[in-house]
Design an enzyme around this catalytic site. Structure first.
Site, PDB file in Angstrom:
ATOM      1  N   ARG A  44      46.550  26.478  38.708  1.00 19.53           N
ATOM      2  CA  ARG A  44      46.082  27.482  39.661  1.00 19.53           C
ATOM      3  C   ARG A  44      44.801  28.093  39.105  1.00 19.53           C
ATOM      4  O   ARG A  44      44.404  27.828  37.980  1.00 19.53           O
ATOM      5  CB  ARG A  44      47.135  28.564  39.892  1.00 19.53           C
ATOM      6  CG  ARG A  44      47.491  29.333  38.633  1.00 19.53           C
ATOM      7  CD  ARG A  44      48.493  30.455  38.843  1.00 19.53           C
ATOM      8  NE  ARG A  44      49.791  29.982  39.265  1.00 19.53           N
ATOM      9  CZ  ARG A  44      50.928  30.670  39.089  1.00 19.53           C
ATOM     10  NH1 ARG A  44      50.894  31.853  38.501  1.00 19.53           N
ATOM     11  NH2 ARG A  44      52.074  30.198  39.494  1.00 19.53           N
TER      12      ARG A  44
ATOM     13  N   GLU B  11      46.149  38.120  39.974  1.00 20.65           N
ATOM     14  CA  GLU B  11      45.739  38.172  38.566  1.00 20.65           C
ATOM     15  C   GLU B  11      44.387  37.508  38.328  1.00 20.65           C
ATOM     16  O   GLU B  11      44.262  36.514  37.603  1.00 20.65           O
ATOM     17  CB  GLU B  11      46.803  37.521  37.677  1.00 20.65           C
ATOM     18  CG  GLU B  11      48.117  38.272  37.662  1.00 20.65           C
ATOM     19  CD  GLU B  11      49.144  37.657  36.731  1.00 20.65           C
ATOM     20  OE1 GLU B  11      50.084  38.368  36.341  1.00 20.65           O
ATOM     21  OE2 GLU B  11      49.028  36.450  36.418  1.00 20.65           O
TER      22      GLU B  11
ATOM     23  N   CYS C  34      32.836  31.150  34.556  1.00 20.07           N
ATOM     24  CA  CYS C  34      32.601  29.758  34.961  1.00 20.07           C
ATOM     25  C   CYS C  34      31.176  29.372  34.567  1.00 20.07           C
ATOM     26  O   CYS C  34      30.267  30.203  34.579  1.00 20.07           O
ATOM     27  CB  CYS C  34      32.814  29.631  36.466  1.00 20.07           C
ATOM     28  SG  CYS C  34      32.440  28.001  37.151  1.00 20.07           S
TER      29      CYS C  34
ATOM     30  N   GLU D 110      54.339  43.052  39.564  1.00 22.09           N
ATOM     31  CA  GLU D 110      55.187  42.087  38.850  1.00 22.09           C
ATOM     32  C   GLU D 110      55.783  42.826  37.661  1.00 22.09           C
ATOM     33  O   GLU D 110      55.071  43.200  36.733  1.00 22.09           O
ATOM     34  CB  GLU D 110      54.395  40.865  38.367  1.00 22.09           C
ATOM     35  CG  GLU D 110      53.941  39.935  39.475  1.00 22.09           C
ATOM     36  CD  GLU D 110      53.303  38.658  38.934  1.00 22.09           C
ATOM     37  OE1 GLU D 110      53.544  38.309  37.752  1.00 22.09           O
ATOM     38  OE2 GLU D 110      52.555  38.021  39.686  1.00 22.09           O
TER      39      GLU D 110
END
Length: 663
Positions: free
Chosen positions: A103, A142, A151, A300
């Site tokens: 992911r 997240e 990147c 979470e």
């Protein structure tokens, strides 16, 4: 108070959904989070949408009185997008695609991905904008986790150039800021700008690296803003949040949080070694509250054994309840456990939830059910309450990035140093706000500003004004050593703070673990240890609070205080060990009038509070497995057991007291 779990109906047969919803209701749930990883099911091929299954799941929850927060599903883009546009993949520092299979492998700056993001978020928002059971949205999931903030693809290279042009206006200004005359690194045209990809020893110009870190953080915020703008336009009555990660430092969470209605946190205490897990999880809660200076949600919350290929410790009986109350004590207004049921396949089949793989209720379900019943009792009392503090600590992401780039000392961590101070307040039951450098300092009696190696002029002025007007500030080593562009300041240290601190620094160096120095308080007491760093301090107006005992700088001040205006500025020229820090902080807090929530706290007991007007709700949390004796100086109402308590009380291992003062 919201109370529930993350639920993934796409993982389970539809005939099971009703049973799950009924069990959730029996546990006292009133919310679930869904759909943040379901893009492939909602858009199996481009432009073909299927939200019917999700609406059926929402309606099943609605029948049980359970509301829904939906997640925009962009953390897990479907394979057909990458097959059509391979440039969407992130690239690492070696120029390799971070390929499909987990992911978060998309580039935040990719325009093709922006197109697909806008499409799925718009269609999803339009479908559920008027659904009475949908109350809000979690954007993505997240951001930046698993080292995915930065990147190094051509899209990012092009956007980085534009970012630099907006900031510096000219290539000459870039050269000046970065000091590119070193090693003949001067740029003569914008097209020569590159990204800090793999190089010899991976050593890049520190000014360039800091700008790239800032650019990458800004890129995440800009991508989040795509979601925010759509959701606010289509679903204006819904709350919008994102699940941040407390101590995670690749994204400036102050900036990211500014566009959100509510900050959220993902918290897994057992992934930290005991007993530090209690301190670290408390730190993450207080950081989250500080990102918007408001209560927050936990989207979470650990409910079982975490793990992917290897597993972390399993929560013992009572731990889920204990951690839940720690979250609430620090300002959480929603507790959403991850996850409802442990998945039987794929990457997270070892990441356990409330239910084990078999899906039947067990001890964790019964513990959660107990918490649900207790929170139903507490809901009215907690409504509108929030933690309050007279002490603050300043966390600056730009400074944290600077120490990531050049940590000075082997194994050094800005956040580790930050937590060193935080531990003192935690262990002494002193509430603390964790704030940005742009925050208003005037509300606090004491402000700790660790490792402020860089600061903008407005921040420097704010610190001076705070102390001048009666505040007390603690600063420490490396303060003022750099300019905002990550160049060394060409002034004698502590640079811009010389007048405030009343000192000058002639020399400095590292203290290696094999050669710790001694630390002696000016008031006497036992000798402590000085670690990590030393400054050789010259006293001007300042007075010494402690001195080094060894090496060529023996006898020089290791900690100082200086009266400036109506306040006092303190300086720590080293990192004292915990004993040395306690000696210094005890005196400073006493002089500043900083008080503990409860005197005489036994080791292993956390004391925290929430306040509403003059009413204080006190939380006593036993983070050990053994009973502890606590002396209550006043009479209190035990809100969980609905009885009066006073004097000496026993708090069992893993147990909690929630108290309200009587009278």
């Amino acid at each position: 108070m919201y109370f529930g779990a993350c639920y993934y109906p796409e993982h389970w047969p539809e005939e099971r959904w009703e049973q799950d919803a009924q069990m959730m209701k029996a546990a006292g749930f009133n919310i679930v989070r869904m759909a943040e990883f379901a893009w492939a099911k909602m858009e199996p091929e481009e432009g073909v949408y299927d939200f019917d299954w999700l609406e059926r799941a929402i309606e099943i929850m609605e029948k049980q009185g359970i509301q829904v927060m939906l997640g925009t599903p962009t953390p897990g883009p479907p394979k057909w997008i990458y097959d059509r546009h391979p440039d969407v993949y992130q690239q690492d520092i070696y120029g390799r695609n971070r390929g499909f299979g987990a992911r978060r492998h998309y580039c935040f700056n990719n325009k093709n991905f922006h197109h697909y993001t806008k499409a799925i978020v718009t269609r999803m928002a339009e479908r559920f904008s008027n659904h009475p059971n949908v109350i809000g949205w979690q954007i993505d999931n997240e951001f930046g986790v698993i080292d995915t903030t930065r990147c190094y693809c051509d899209h990012c290279k092009a956007e980085f150039k534009l970012w630099l042009k907006r900031k510096y206006k000219s290539i000459d200004a870039v050269n000046e800021a970065w000091g590119t005359i070193f090693s003949s690194q001067t740029y003569t045209a914008w097209d020569q700008i590159h990204l800090p990809v793999y190089a010899v020893h991976q050593m890049h110009n520190p000014g360039m690296l800091l700008d790239f870190y800032r650019f990458s953080s800004d890129s995440v915020r800009a991508y989040q803003k795509i979601h925010v703008d759509i959701l606010k336009a289509v679903t204006p009555s819904h709350k919008v949040t994102h699940n941040e990660m407390g101590t995670f430092n690749q994204i400036d969470y102050y900036d990211l949080s500014a566009d959100l209605d509510i900050v959220s946190l993902d918290i897994y205490p057992s992934m930290r070694p005991a007993p530090e897990n209690a301190i670290n999880s408390a730190l993450q809660h207080d950081l989250s509250r500080g990102f918007k200076m408001a209560n927050y949600w936990v989207t979470e919350h650990q409910s079982g054994t975490p793990g992917a290929n290897v597993m972390f410790p399993t929560p013992k009986p009572g731990e889920l309840r204990r951690w839940t109350y720690q979250s609430i004590a620090h300002g959480a207004d929603a507790i959403i456990y991850f996850r409802w049921r442990t998945i039987t396949f794929a990457l997270e089949e070892y990441w356990h939830g409330i239910l084990q793989h078999h899906g039947q209720p067990g001890r964790k379900y019964r513990e959660v059910q107990q918490v649900g019943a207790e929170l139903a009792k507490l809901a009215d009392t907690l409504e509108g309450s929030t933690p309050a503090a007279k002490v603050a600590m300043v966390r600056c992401f730009d400074n944290e990035w600077t120490f990531d780039i050049q940590p000075h000392v082997r194994e050094y961590s800005y956040m580790g140093h930050f937590q060193h101070y935080y531990q003192y307040f935690f262990e002494n039951g002193i509430p603390v706000d964790l704030i940005s450098p742009e925050s208003d300092l005037s509300r606090y009696d004491l402000v700790v500003i660790p490792n402020l190696i860089m600061a903008q002029d407005e921040t420097v002025e704010r610190i001076y004004d705070y102390v001048k007007n009666g505040g007390r500030a603690i600063m420490d080593y490396r303060a003022g050593a750099k300019e905002w562009d990550n160049r060394m300041a060409a002034t004698k240290l502590p640079g811009k703070y010389r007048e405030l601190l009343g000192i000058e620094i002639e020399d400095y160096g590292i203290i290696e673990k094999s050669a710790l120095n001694g630390l002696q308080a000016s008031s006497g007491g036992e000798t402590a240890q000085a670690t990590t760093w030393y400054d050789v301090v010259e006293l001007n107006e300042a007075e010494p609070l402690a001195s080094f005992t060894e090496d060529y700088y023996a006898g020089s001040a290791a900690a100082t205080s200086n009266r400036y205006g109506s306040g006092i500025a303190y300086y720590f020229a080293t990192q004292p060990d915990q004993n040395g820090l306690s000696q210094l902080m005890d005196g400073i807090c006493s002089e500043a009038g900083v008080e503990t929530l409860l005197p005489g706290i036994p080791k292993g007991i956390e004391v925290a509070h929430r306040q509403r007007g003059s009413e204080r709700i006190l939380f006593l949390i036993n983070h050990t497995l053994e009973s502890r004796e606590i002396n209550l100086p006043d009479a209190y109402l035990d809100l969980l057991n609905e009885q009066e308590v006073s004097g000496r009380v026993t708090l069992k291992g893993n147990d909690v007291l929630v108290l309200r003062k009587q009278g």
